[in-house]
Motif scaffolding. Structure first.
Motif, PDB file in Angstrom:
ATOM      1  N   GLU A   1       0.809  -1.219   0.000  1.00 28.19           N
ATOM      2  CA  GLU A   1       0.000   0.000   0.000  1.00 28.19           C
ATOM      3  C   GLU A   1       0.842   1.269   0.000  1.00 28.19           C
ATOM      4  O   GLU A   1       0.446   2.275  -0.563  1.00 28.19           O
ATOM      5  N   GLU A   2       1.998   1.245   0.650  1.00 25.44           N
ATOM      6  CA  GLU A   2       2.775   2.476   0.761  1.00 25.44           C
ATOM      7  C   GLU A   2       3.559   2.808  -0.505  1.00 25.44           C
ATOM      8  O   GLU A   2       3.673   3.961  -0.873  1.00 25.44           O
ATOM      9  N   ALA A   3       4.114   1.835  -1.187  1.00 24.37           N
ATOM     10  CA  ALA A   3       4.904   2.099  -2.392  1.00 24.37           C
ATOM     11  C   ALA A   3       4.746   0.962  -3.398  1.00 24.37           C
ATOM     12  O   ALA A   3       5.616   0.095  -3.499  1.00 24.37           O
ATOM     13  N   PRO A   4       3.636   0.941  -4.143  1.00 28.25           N
ATOM     14  CA  PRO A   4       3.483  -0.124  -5.140  1.00 28.25           C
ATOM     15  C   PRO A   4       4.546   0.008  -6.229  1.00 28.25           C
ATOM     16  O   PRO A   4       4.814   1.107  -6.707  1.00 28.25           O
ATOM     17  N   GLU A   5       5.165  -1.125  -6.568  1.00 27.83           N
ATOM     18  CA  GLU A   5       6.224  -1.081  -7.563  1.00 27.83           C
ATOM     19  C   GLU A   5       6.407  -2.438  -8.225  1.00 27.83           C
ATOM     20  O   GLU A   5       5.923  -3.459  -7.740  1.00 27.83           O
ATOM     21  N   LEU A   6       7.121  -2.422  -9.344  1.00 23.05           N
ATOM     22  CA  LEU A   6       7.546  -3.623 -10.045  1.00 23.05           C
ATOM     23  C   LEU A   6       9.055  -3.694  -9.901  1.00 23.05           C
ATOM     24  O   LEU A   6       9.756  -2.726 -10.200  1.00 23.05           O
ATOM     25  N   VAL A   7       9.558  -4.838  -9.436  1.00 21.66           N
ATOM     26  CA  VAL A   7      10.982  -4.972  -9.141  1.00 21.66           C
ATOM     27  C   VAL A   7      11.616  -5.955 -10.114  1.00 21.66           C
ATOM     28  O   VAL A   7      11.106  -7.057 -10.331  1.00 21.66           O
ATOM     29  N   CYS A   8      12.746  -5.552 -10.686  1.00 17.81           N
ATOM     30  CA  CYS A   8      13.496  -6.399 -11.605  1.00 17.81           C
ATOM     31  C   CYS A   8      14.002  -7.632 -10.858  1.00 17.81           C
ATOM     32  O   CYS A   8      14.520  -7.526  -9.745  1.00 17.81           O
ATOM     33  N   THR A   9      13.879  -8.800 -11.487  1.00 19.38           N
ATOM     34  CA  THR A   9      14.288 -10.050 -10.846  1.00 19.38           C
ATOM     35  C   THR A   9      15.766 -10.361 -11.046  1.00 19.38           C
ATOM     36  O   THR A   9      16.275 -11.309 -10.455  1.00 19.38           O
ATOM     37  N   SER A  10      16.460  -9.582 -11.851  1.00 14.53           N
ATOM     38  CA  SER A  10      17.888  -9.809 -12.080  1.00 14.53           C
ATOM     39  C   SER A  10      18.687  -9.389 -10.852  1.00 14.53           C
ATOM     40  O   SER A  10      18.517  -8.289 -10.326  1.00 14.53           O
ATOM     41  N   ALA A  11      19.590 -10.256 -10.406  1.00 14.16           N
ATOM     42  CA  ALA A  11      20.427  -9.947  -9.243  1.00 14.16           C
ATOM     43  C   ALA A  11      21.388  -8.799  -9.540  1.00 14.16           C
ATOM     44  O   ALA A  11      21.763  -8.051  -8.641  1.00 14.16           O
ATOM     45  N   ASP A  12      21.784  -8.643 -10.788  1.00 12.96           N
ATOM     46  CA  ASP A  12      22.719  -7.581 -11.162  1.00 12.96           C
ATOM     47  C   ASP A  12      22.037  -6.221 -11.270  1.00 12.96           C
ATOM     48  O   ASP A  12      22.672  -5.196 -11.077  1.00 12.96           O
ATOM     49  N   CYS A  13      20.765  -6.193 -11.599  1.00 12.32           N
ATOM     50  CA  CYS A  13      20.039  -4.942 -11.833  1.00 12.32           C
ATOM     51  C   CYS A  13      19.226  -4.559 -10.599  1.00 12.32           C
ATOM     52  O   CYS A  13      19.589  -3.650  -9.877  1.00 12.32           O
ATOM     53  N   GLY A  14      18.107  -5.213 -10.383  1.00 15.18           N
ATOM     54  CA  GLY A  14      17.285  -5.008  -9.195  1.00 15.18           C
ATOM     55  C   GLY A  14      16.543  -3.692  -9.102  1.00 15.18           C
ATOM     56  O   GLY A  14      16.083  -3.330  -8.029  1.00 15.18           O
ATOM     57  N   LEU A  15      16.419  -2.955 -10.207  1.00 15.61           N
ATOM     58  CA  LEU A  15      15.704  -1.681 -10.162  1.00 15.61           C
ATOM     59  C   LEU A  15      14.243  -1.884  -9.796  1.00 15.61           C
ATOM     60  O   LEU A  15      13.639  -2.888 -10.164  1.00 15.61           O
TER      61      LEU A  15
END
Length: 61
Positions: free
Chosen positions: A27-41
Protein backbone atom coordinates in the motif's frame (compact mmCIF):
# COMPACT_ATOMS: atom_id res chain seq x y z
CA UNK A 1 -4.13 -3.43 -6.61
CA UNK A 2 -2.11 -6.13 -8.42
CA UNK A 3 -1.59 -5.82 -12.16
CA UNK A 4 -3.31 -8.15 -14.62
CA UNK A 5 -1.39 -11.40 -15.09
CA UNK A 6 -1.40 -10.98 -18.88
CA UNK A 7 0.17 -7.54 -18.62
CA UNK A 8 2.81 -8.71 -16.18
CA UNK A 9 3.83 -11.51 -18.57
CA UNK A 10 4.78 -9.07 -21.34
CA UNK A 11 6.48 -6.43 -19.18
CA UNK A 12 10.25 -6.54 -18.71
CA UNK A 13 12.87 -4.36 -17.10
CA UNK A 14 13.82 -1.62 -19.58
CA UNK A 15 17.43 -1.66 -18.34
CA UNK A 16 18.26 -5.39 -18.57
CA UNK A 17 15.11 -7.05 -20.04
CA UNK A 18 14.65 -9.43 -17.07
CA UNK A 19 11.13 -10.28 -15.82
CA UNK A 20 9.54 -8.01 -13.22
CA UNK A 21 8.22 -9.07 -9.80
CA UNK A 22 4.79 -7.60 -8.97
CA UNK A 23 4.85 -5.80 -5.63
CA UNK A 24 1.82 -3.62 -6.28
CA UNK A 25 -0.05 -5.07 -3.30
CA UNK A 26 2.15 -2.93 -1.02
CA UNK A 27 0.00 0.00 0.00
CA UNK A 28 2.78 2.48 0.76
CA UNK A 29 4.90 2.10 -2.39
CA UNK A 30 3.48 -0.12 -5.14
CA UNK A 31 6.22 -1.08 -7.56
CA UNK A 32 7.55 -3.62 -10.05
CA UNK A 33 10.98 -4.97 -9.14
CA UNK A 34 13.50 -6.40 -11.60
CA UNK A 35 14.29 -10.05 -10.85
CA UNK A 36 17.89 -9.81 -12.08
CA UNK A 37 20.43 -9.95 -9.24
CA UNK A 38 22.72 -7.58 -11.16
CA UNK A 39 20.04 -4.94 -11.83
CA UNK A 40 17.28 -5.01 -9.20
CA UNK A 41 15.70 -1.68 -10.16
CA UNK A 42 12.27 -0.97 -8.68
CA UNK A 43 9.81 0.85 -10.95
CA UNK A 44 6.92 2.77 -9.39
CA UNK A 45 3.28 2.10 -10.21
CA UNK A 46 1.20 5.29 -10.13
CA UNK A 47 -2.59 5.14 -10.35
CA UNK A 48 -2.33 1.54 -11.58
CA UNK A 49 0.09 2.45 -14.40
CA UNK A 50 3.68 1.13 -14.34
CA UNK A 51 6.25 3.88 -14.89
CA UNK A 52 8.96 1.92 -16.70
CA UNK A 53 11.53 4.68 -16.99
CA UNK A 54 15.04 3.98 -15.74
CA UNK A 55 15.31 7.60 -14.52
CA UNK A 56 12.22 7.09 -12.32
CA UNK A 57 13.37 3.72 -10.89
CA UNK A 58 14.58 3.26 -7.33
CA UNK A 59 18.06 1.76 -7.09
CA UNK A 60 18.54 -1.35 -4.92
CA UNK A 61 19.87 -0.69 -1.45
Amino acid sequence: MPLEAGLLEILACPACHAPLDDRTAAEEAPELVCTSADCGLAYPVRDGIPVLLVDEARRPE
